[in-house]
Design a protein around this motif. Structure first.
Motif, PDB file in Angstrom:
ATOM      1  N   UNK A 139     -38.033  19.874  77.299  1.00 54.10           N
ATOM      2  CA  UNK A 139     -39.173  19.088  77.876  1.00 54.10           C
ATOM      3  C   UNK A 139     -40.328  20.131  77.715  1.00 54.10           C
ATOM      4  N   UNK A 140     -40.443  21.424  77.899  1.00 54.51           N
ATOM      5  CA  UNK A 140     -41.401  22.398  77.644  1.00 54.51           C
ATOM      6  C   UNK A 140     -42.056  22.040  76.163  1.00 54.51           C
ATOM      7  N   UNK A 141     -41.297  22.274  75.141  1.00 55.20           N
ATOM      8  CA  UNK A 141     -41.648  22.027  73.988  1.00 55.20           C
ATOM      9  C   UNK A 141     -42.252  20.649  73.730  1.00 55.20           C
ATOM     10  N   UNK A 142     -41.849  19.732  74.358  1.00 57.82           N
ATOM     11  CA  UNK A 142     -42.225  18.313  74.121  1.00 57.82           C
ATOM     12  C   UNK A 142     -43.573  18.017  75.065  1.00 57.82           C
ATOM     13  N   UNK A 143     -43.479  18.914  76.079  1.00 54.82           N
ATOM     14  CA  UNK A 143     -44.880  18.923  76.567  1.00 54.82           C
ATOM     15  C   UNK A 143     -45.847  19.382  75.731  1.00 54.82           C
ATOM     16  N   UNK A 144     -45.598  20.458  75.032  1.00 60.16           N
ATOM     17  CA  UNK A 144     -46.506  21.192  74.308  1.00 60.16           C
ATOM     18  C   UNK A 144     -46.984  20.194  72.858  1.00 60.16           C
ATOM     19  N   UNK A 145     -45.980  19.608  72.463  1.00 52.77           N
ATOM     20  CA  UNK A 145     -46.176  18.415  71.460  1.00 52.77           C
ATOM     21  C   UNK A 145     -46.978  17.444  72.015  1.00 52.77           C
ATOM     22  N   UNK A 201     -30.262  18.310  76.181  1.00 51.48           N
ATOM     23  CA  UNK A 201     -31.389  17.570  76.108  1.00 51.48           C
ATOM     24  C   UNK A 201     -32.089  17.608  74.818  1.00 51.48           C
ATOM     25  N   UNK A 202     -31.450  18.217  73.957  1.00 48.31           N
ATOM     26  CA  UNK A 202     -31.630  18.413  72.567  1.00 48.31           C
ATOM     27  C   UNK A 202     -33.044  19.231  72.154  1.00 48.31           C
ATOM     28  N   UNK A 203     -32.483  20.576  72.516  1.00 45.88           N
ATOM     29  CA  UNK A 203     -33.396  21.904  72.464  1.00 45.88           C
ATOM     30  C   UNK A 203     -33.679  22.057  70.834  1.00 45.88           C
ATOM     31  N   UNK A 204     -32.679  21.951  70.050  1.00 50.72           N
ATOM     32  CA  UNK A 204     -32.971  22.087  68.583  1.00 50.72           C
ATOM     33  C   UNK A 204     -33.982  21.061  68.140  1.00 50.72           C
ATOM     34  N   UNK A 205     -33.537  19.901  68.450  1.00 53.77           N
ATOM     35  CA  UNK A 205     -34.342  18.781  67.769  1.00 53.77           C
ATOM     36  C   UNK A 205     -35.851  18.918  68.252  1.00 53.77           C
ATOM     37  N   UNK A 206     -36.033  19.446  69.744  1.00 52.40           N
ATOM     38  CA  UNK A 206     -37.511  19.539  70.162  1.00 52.40           C
ATOM     39  C   UNK A 206     -38.008  20.464  69.399  1.00 52.40           C
ATOM     40  N   UNK A 207     -37.371  21.774  68.898  1.00 55.46           N
ATOM     41  CA  UNK A 207     -38.058  22.845  68.279  1.00 55.46           C
ATOM     42  C   UNK A 207     -38.393  22.382  66.784  1.00 55.46           C
ATOM     43  N   UNK A 208     -37.562  21.647  66.044  1.00 60.93           N
ATOM     44  CA  UNK A 208     -37.399  21.166  64.788  1.00 60.93           C
ATOM     45  C   UNK A 208     -38.680  20.214  64.824  1.00 60.93           C
ATOM     46  N   UNK A 252     -41.725  21.408  82.536  1.00 60.13           N
ATOM     47  CA  UNK A 252     -41.238  22.760  82.362  1.00 60.13           C
ATOM     48  C   UNK A 252     -42.106  23.956  82.719  1.00 60.13           C
ATOM     49  N   UNK A 253     -42.100  24.695  83.593  1.00 59.26           N
ATOM     50  CA  UNK A 253     -43.139  25.690  83.936  1.00 59.26           C
ATOM     51  C   UNK A 253     -42.950  26.833  82.972  1.00 59.26           C
ATOM     52  N   UNK A 254     -42.191  27.050  82.163  1.00 57.98           N
ATOM     53  CA  UNK A 254     -41.977  28.129  80.929  1.00 57.98           C
ATOM     54  C   UNK A 254     -43.007  27.848  80.059  1.00 57.98           C
ATOM     55  N   UNK A 255     -43.498  26.700  79.981  1.00 57.49           N
ATOM     56  CA  UNK A 255     -44.560  26.217  79.160  1.00 57.49           C
ATOM     57  C   UNK A 255     -45.773  25.711  79.604  1.00 57.49           C
ATOM     58  N   UNK A 256     -47.231  26.542  79.511  1.00 58.48           N
ATOM     59  CA  UNK A 256     -48.227  25.974  80.030  1.00 58.48           C
ATOM     60  C   UNK A 256     -48.943  25.329  79.093  1.00 58.48           C
TER      61      UNK A 256
END
Length: 318
Positions: A134-140, A171-178, A94-98
């Motif tokens: 997927x951006x937040x999962x990449x960050x994690x 794809x589970x946005x809320x779960x990824x953030x939580x 996800x290019x929105x997260x570096x």
């Protein structure tokens, strides 16, 4: 002038007039030096009046300025040896997260941030800084690696919010953030977060559970955008200016409420006026924060984070 904000128009017009007088002096040989000096002083006074008394809505406009420095700008000017990491090992990149590994004065650190585009094409590619799960999962993924190898984590926040579309929900946005919120609370390494533009809703919170949270002087940090807040409160999104004042979303407001730890000064007129100077001010604050936490054990860092967030807000026992 490209990139001027509505409230800056009188100042820009005055600066253009000064340029015209200088050009006329050079071309025609007529001395307008006294008039130029008078107008320059007038422009200086007007600039101090405008930027010295910014309203919450004007700060929102500066935070959204298209030329405002992004995460990649700060990485370029603050860190060395940056290696970007791609993909979440579940779905894609996800290019929105570096996210990646870099060095801060020779010290290995993990760097993560929301990334808005520099132009329309880049903004579309990066979804205007609104990340998918997927951006937040990449960050994690890179934060878990940082925790394993004892590297400090530095997060730059600049998003209007996580992407709320159907594909993200599937794809589970809320779960990824939580999951990010839960995991960040338990990492045994220093976490320093800096709001560099907009800090919007769960999209910002997903990389904001830090031991130290700072805001640039003209950035914003809120549960919802002023326009969306106005639509809920008064059924009229055009009342965003009123909502910005009501919601207390500016750096001075949030410092007084104890939500953030400190404000990082911006160059006169906003961070986009001098990116190099802004990066240096951010770098100084990052170094200061890491020195403060140097020597703290993993357990102490976790407790420090817990204590910080527990102290935010007030409640009354019944």
């Amino acid at each position: 002038m490209a990139g001027e904000l509505p409230f800056e128009k009188p100042l820009v017009e005055l600066q253009e007039k000064i340029k015209e007088l200088r050009k006329f002096t050079e071309e025609k040989g007529i001395d307008f030096s006294e008039e130029i000096v008078r107008l320059e002083q007038k422009a200086k006074d007007l600039a101090e009046q405008i930027y010295g008394q910014l309203t919450p809505w004007q700060r929102v406009q500066i935070a959204r300025h298209p030329e405002r420095p992004t995460t990649l700008d700060f990485i370029q000017h603050i860190f060395t040896d940056f290696i970007e990491v791609h993909g979440d090992r579940y779905y894609g990149d996800d290019p929105a997260i570096v996210a990646g590994i870099a060095k801060l004065n020779g010290r290995p650190v993990t760097v993560i941030g929301n990334q808005k585009g520099k132009d329309t094409k880049d903004n579309i590619r990066r979804n205007f800084g609104s990340a998918h799960p997927e951006g937040y999962r990449k960050a994690l993924r890179v934060m878990q690696q940082a925790d394993k190898f004892r590297r400090p984590i530095i997060c730059f926040i600049n998003t209007s919010g996580a992407y709320p579309g159907k594909t993200a929900e599937e794809r589970g946005q809320s779960e990824a953030i939580a999951r990010n919120l839960r995991e960040m609370a338990g990492f045994g390494v220093p976490i320093v977060c800096v709001v560099i533009g907009e800090g919007g809703s769960g999209g910002a919170l997903a990389i904001s559970v830090g031991n130290r949270i700072y805001m640039l002087e003209n950035s914003t940090y809120s549960v919802i955008s002023p326009e969306a807040g106005a639509a809920i409160l008064w059924k009229d999104s055009s009342l965003g200016m009123r909502a910005a004042e009501t919601m207390k979303i500016t750096a001075p407001d949030l410092l007084s409420l104890g939500v953030i730890d400190d404000i990082i000064e911006e160059p006169f007129g906003g961070a986009h006026k001098d990116v190099v100077m802004q990066a240096e001010l951010v770098k100084q604050k990052l170094e200061e924060a890491l020195v403060q936490m140097e020597g703290m054990s993993p357990e102490e860092l976790i407790q420090d984070r817990y204590t910080k967030f527990k102290a935010i807000g007030e409640y009354t026992s019944l």
